[in-house]
Each structure stands twice: as structure tokens, then as C-alpha cells.
Design an enzyme around this catalytic site. Structure first.
Site, PDB file in Angstrom:
ATOM      1  N   ASN A   7      20.447 -79.822  -3.672  1.00 25.05           N
ATOM      2  CA  ASN A   7      21.841 -79.731  -4.081  1.00 25.05           C
ATOM      3  C   ASN A   7      21.995 -80.626  -5.317  1.00 25.05           C
ATOM      4  O   ASN A   7      22.042 -81.845  -5.207  1.00 25.05           O
ATOM      5  CB  ASN A   7      22.700 -80.219  -2.902  1.00 25.05           C
ATOM      6  CG  ASN A   7      24.180 -80.050  -3.137  1.00 25.05           C
ATOM      7  OD1 ASN A   7      24.626 -79.842  -4.256  1.00 25.05           O
ATOM      8  ND2 ASN A   7      24.944 -80.145  -2.057  1.00 25.05           N
ATOM      9  N   ARG A  80      21.637 -74.914  -3.590  1.00 27.25           N
ATOM     10  CA  ARG A  80      23.048 -74.666  -3.904  1.00 27.25           C
ATOM     11  C   ARG A  80      23.096 -74.184  -5.348  1.00 27.25           C
ATOM     12  O   ARG A  80      22.616 -74.867  -6.253  1.00 27.25           O
ATOM     13  CB  ARG A  80      23.853 -75.949  -3.759  1.00 27.25           C
ATOM     14  CG  ARG A  80      25.265 -75.833  -4.301  1.00 27.25           C
ATOM     15  CD  ARG A  80      26.064 -77.068  -3.947  1.00 27.25           C
ATOM     16  NE  ARG A  80      27.342 -77.079  -4.601  1.00 27.25           N
ATOM     17  CZ  ARG A  80      27.628 -77.787  -5.689  1.00 27.25           C
ATOM     18  NH1 ARG A  80      26.710 -78.537  -6.255  1.00 27.25           N
ATOM     19  NH2 ARG A  80      28.828 -77.737  -6.218  1.00 27.25           N
ATOM     20  N   HIS A 169      33.435 -74.512  -4.638  1.00 23.04           N
ATOM     21  CA  HIS A 169      33.428 -75.319  -3.405  1.00 23.04           C
ATOM     22  C   HIS A 169      33.346 -74.429  -2.165  1.00 23.04           C
ATOM     23  O   HIS A 169      33.727 -74.835  -1.073  1.00 23.04           O
ATOM     24  CB  HIS A 169      34.703 -76.197  -3.275  1.00 23.04           C
ATOM     25  CG  HIS A 169      34.777 -77.310  -4.267  1.00 23.04           C
ATOM     26  ND1 HIS A 169      35.966 -77.731  -4.806  1.00 23.04           N
ATOM     27  CD2 HIS A 169      33.810 -78.082  -4.810  1.00 23.04           C
ATOM     28  CE1 HIS A 169      35.729 -78.734  -5.657  1.00 23.04           C
ATOM     29  NE2 HIS A 169      34.428 -78.953  -5.672  1.00 23.04           N
ATOM     30  N   ARG A 226      38.979 -84.112 -14.558  1.00 23.76           N
ATOM     31  CA  ARG A 226      39.370 -82.784 -15.057  1.00 23.76           C
ATOM     32  C   ARG A 226      40.881 -82.621 -14.967  1.00 23.76           C
ATOM     33  O   ARG A 226      41.492 -83.087 -13.995  1.00 23.76           O
ATOM     34  CB  ARG A 226      38.714 -81.677 -14.232  1.00 23.76           C
ATOM     35  CG  ARG A 226      37.257 -81.503 -14.508  1.00 23.76           C
ATOM     36  CD  ARG A 226      36.653 -80.447 -13.605  1.00 23.76           C
ATOM     37  NE  ARG A 226      35.554 -81.020 -12.844  1.00 23.76           N
ATOM     38  CZ  ARG A 226      34.986 -80.442 -11.796  1.00 23.76           C
ATOM     39  NH1 ARG A 226      35.403 -79.265 -11.376  1.00 23.76           N
ATOM     40  NH2 ARG A 226      33.994 -81.033 -11.162  1.00 23.76           N
ATOM     41  N   GLU A 369      27.827 -79.835   3.175  1.00 21.17           N
ATOM     42  CA  GLU A 369      27.354 -78.653   2.443  1.00 21.17           C
ATOM     43  C   GLU A 369      25.884 -78.387   2.733  1.00 21.17           C
ATOM     44  O   GLU A 369      25.464 -77.235   2.864  1.00 21.17           O
ATOM     45  CB  GLU A 369      27.525 -78.868   0.935  1.00 21.17           C
ATOM     46  CG  GLU A 369      28.974 -78.852   0.490  1.00 21.17           C
ATOM     47  CD  GLU A 369      29.124 -79.222  -0.982  1.00 21.17           C
ATOM     48  OE1 GLU A 369      28.396 -80.116  -1.443  1.00 21.17           O
ATOM     49  OE2 GLU A 369      29.975 -78.623  -1.642  1.00 21.17           O
TER      50      GLU A 369
END
Ligand code: ADP
Length: 382
Positions: A7, A80, A169, A226, A369
Site C-alpha cells: 500500500n 492498492r 478511499h 487539499r 485497508e
């Protein structure tokens, strides 16, 4: 089955080895680069980790030393992959054609897909063809979003160019929504993934039907660095009157906005809270804007769902920031959402922190995840 999960991000790579029957990782490694040219810091193991500095020419070089410390063999590698575009709407075994597809979508997610592709090629080189590799796409969970929610109201030609909402996500939203279903009845769930990046997913009966991130992970909520959604007219103004180009806009909106841009301090919520404690007004404004925009977007997701059974908080901020959860639930109290403040303050893992009379469940779920990627690998191979 022993699954190696890779990942990676723009400046780090996390690798974990899982046995599919066992939740706790058998081994883990974390590498970070970018702070000092030509160097990377590698940590092997959990609590009492061993650390080593690596000499690297590019991020591609970190995988070999990481894999050299793997205890024993690997049956499958799960990657991922951030952007699966239109072509890859589910977990997919990696073939030369799939690699070409991931390469094509580098245009949409340059920072991510390029590095992920390099990791795939390095893993192939080191482990050989006999070990299958699987791509788990962060966009795939959102494949169930209905058309009116994923088409942008620009010219219709945008659709032919692949310019549409994809959502991100997805691996996290998928994992936490499954965990939530084990914890409380939640046919209509809003999942708030609040980490450095942040997004919401409106999930009905386990399927994503709307989300705040769009063509790129820049749309929607205010984030660490962001901006999230801003009036596109601002960008036209900056180009026309201030001489901005694509690279500058990219830096401004992705790295110099959000909590960091407004506070002038940091994109890290812990530092924002500390600055609020010192009475710094811009940090207060940044926090209040974060809450305001979050509540506004939650409202949009609830409208898409036609109601709300459970509100779920996950990722770094969602899991660890009681004042944020308090502020959000206070703002949304008109829906008769009530928090158990004592439980909220303790920040429990995988718990319902709503007060008994609350009309909506409020769940805190630790996202995993890597475990979701491991489960997807097992599902695809068996
Ligand atoms: P990423 O998106 O990089 O995986 P994380 O999910 O780790 O990020 O989330 C990082 C964010 O979580 C940072 O803003 C960090 O400040 C925040 N965070 C972590 N712990 C706490 C805490 N105890 N209180 C408030 N915010 C926290």
C-alpha cells in the site's frame, strides 16, 4: 494463504504480510522517502521496530530491501491501486493488459498510479511469475453509484474522455461499512473517512450510491493540505489575471490549501488543535471551516440516501478527534443525533458512541485497508 499487501503513497510504502485466517499481520514494514534526496527510512516490525536508512535512486528501489526481510514465502501479492478508471471496477488479477490499463490511468492520478505500477513490476521481478499479483482499486467500491451522481454537468463529451466522478478511499469505505453492518443496523450509512485526505460515501445496503471525491481526490471536503471543492471560477481568474499555470495550481490546491492553507501552521489536525489551545484565530477558523464543510457535505449524502441510520467516523481524524465528532454531531442535532460525550471522549475503537435516545447511530471504526486488500485477494483466488 500468505498474502503480501503493498500500500504505497507518494512518499511512503507500507507492506504487511497476512495469513488469511488471521487478522493480525505476521510481519510489517514501513518506508518513507522524500525528506532527504537519495535516502529512505525503513522500519521493520511493530512496536520495537528496527530502523535502517536506505540509499535509493528512485522510489522503485525501496521494494527489494523490504522484501529481503520478509519471513518465509508469499502466495499472492495484493496491491492498492488508486485509479482503476472506467475499465477496472472490481478487484482484478494483474496481467500485462491490466498493467497497460493502470499505466493509461497515470494521466488521471499521476502521483499514485505510476508508483503503484513500479511496485507491481518490481514485485514481479523479485518474486517471479509464479506468485500471482492482484490489483485492488480504490475507485472500485464506487462502481455502484448511479449515473446522475457520477456525470458532471459539463459538456457531454467529457464522458467520452473519461471525465466523470470516480470516487476514492473505496477500500476503506468498503471495509468500514462491512464492519458497521456487524455493529448496528445501518441500511443508510454515511461513512466519513477523515485522514490527510478526506471523503464521504453514502452507502445504502452496503453499496456506495454517492461520494464526495470525484474525477480526482481533490473534490469535496476540506482536507489537510487539499482545498476540496472551490468555485472553478477562482481558477479561471488565477489563470487569466495572475498568470498561474497547471503546475502552480496543482501545488496550490493539493499542498498549500485546506487546514494548512487557512491556519498557516500545518495540515495536521493535532497541530491545529494545539494552536487553538494557544488562542490562534486562524487555526480556529480552519477547524470551524472543516466542520462546516463536513456538515454541509454530510447533508448532501443524507439527501442522496433519503435518510440516515448511522454516521460513521474513520481514519486518523475520524477515529482520534473527539472535539471534531462533538462539533459535527452538535451541528446535526436537528436530526436528533445525540452523542454519549463520555464515550466519545474516550475514543473507543469499533464502538457506537451515540447516546441511547439518539435517532442515528454514531460509529467510530478503525479502518483497515490492508486487511480488506488481503480479503479481496483471497476472494479473487478462491
Ligand atoms: P492518511 O490519509 O495519510 O492515511 P491518517 O488516516 O493517518 O492519514 O490521518 C492523519 C490525520 O489524522 C492527521 O491530520 C492527524 O493530525 C490526524 N490525527 C491523528 N491522531 C490524532 C489525534 N489524536 N487527534 C486529532 N487528530 C489526529
Amino acid at each position: 494463504m500468505r498474502i503480501l499487501v503493498l500500500n504505497g503513497g507518494s512518499s511512503s510504502l507500507k507492506a504487511t504480510l497476512r495469513d488469511h485466517g488471521q487478522r493480525a499481520p505476521l510481519w510489517e514494514a514501513h518506508v518513507e522517502w522524500g525528506r532527504e534526496p537519495g535516502k529512505a527510512q525503513m522500519k521493520i516490525g511493530g512496536g520495537k521496530a528496527q530502523t535502517r536508512t536506505l540509499d535509493i535512486e528512485s522510489p522503485r528501489d525501496v521494494l527489494a530491501p523490504v522484501l529481503a526481510t520478509l519471513p518465509g514465502t508469499v502466495d499472492v501479492v495484493g496491491h492498492r491501486v488508486v485509479h482503476g478508471g472506467v475499465a477496472y471496477r472490481e478487484t482484478t488479477r494483474i496481467t500485462p493488459e491490466v498493467k497497460e490499463g493502470i499505466r493509461m490511468y497515470c494521466e488521471f492520478a499521476p502521483e499514485h498510479n505510476r508508483l503503484e505500477l513500479e511496485a507491481i513490476e518490481e514485485a514481479e521481478r523479485i518474486l517471479g511469475d509464479a506468485v500471482p499479483q492482484i490489483a485492488v482499486f480504490d475507485t472500485a467500491f464506487h462502481a455502484t453509484i448511479p449515473e446522475p451522481a457520477w456525470v458532471y454537468p459539463g459538456p457531454y463529451e467529457w464522458l467520452e474522455q473519461g471525465i466523470r466522478r470516480y470516487g476514492f478511499h473505496g477500500i476503506s469505505h468498503q471495509y468500514v461499512s462491512q464492519r458497521a453492518a456487524e455493529m448496528a443496523p445501518c441500511a443508510r450509512l454515511v461513512s466519513c473517512h477523515l485522514g490527510n485526505g478526506a471523503s464521504l460515501a453514502a452507502i445504502r445496503d452496503g453499496k456506495s450510491i454517492d461520494t464526495t471525491m470525484g474525477f480526482t481526490p481533490l473534490e469535496g471536503l476540506m482536507m489537510g493540505t487539499r482545498s476540496g471543492s472551490v468555485d472553478p471560477g477562482i481558477l479561471i481568474y488565477l489563470v487569466r489575471h495572475k498568470g498561474y499555470g497547471a503546475a502552480q495550481l496543482d501545488r496550490l490546491l493539493n499542498r498549500e490549501s485546506g487546514l494548512k492553507g487557512i491556519s498557516g501552521i500545518s495540515g495536521d489536525m493535532r497541530e491545529i488543535l494545539a494552536a487553538i489551545g494557544r488562542g490562534e484565530a486562524r487555526a480556529r477558523l480552519a477547524f470551524d471551516m472543516y466542520v462546516h464543510r463536513l456538515c454541509r457535505e454530510i447533508g448532501g449524502m443524507v439527501a442522496s440516501l433519503g435518510g440516515l441510520d448511522a454516521l460513521l467516523f474513520t481514519a486518523g481524524i475520524g477515529e482520534n478527534c473527539p472535539p471534531l465528532r462533538t462539533a459535527v454531531c452538535r451541528q446535526l442535532s436537528f436530526w436528533n443525533i445525540r452523542l454519549d460525550e463520555a464515550l466519545n471522549a474516550r475514543t473507543p475503537e469499533d464502538a457506537d458512541i451515540a447516546a441511547p435516545g439518539s435517532a442515528v447511530r454514531v460509529l467510530v471504526v478503525h479502518t483497515d485497508e490492508d486487511w480488506e486488500i488481503a480479503r479481496e485477494c483471497v476472494r479473487v483466488l478462491t
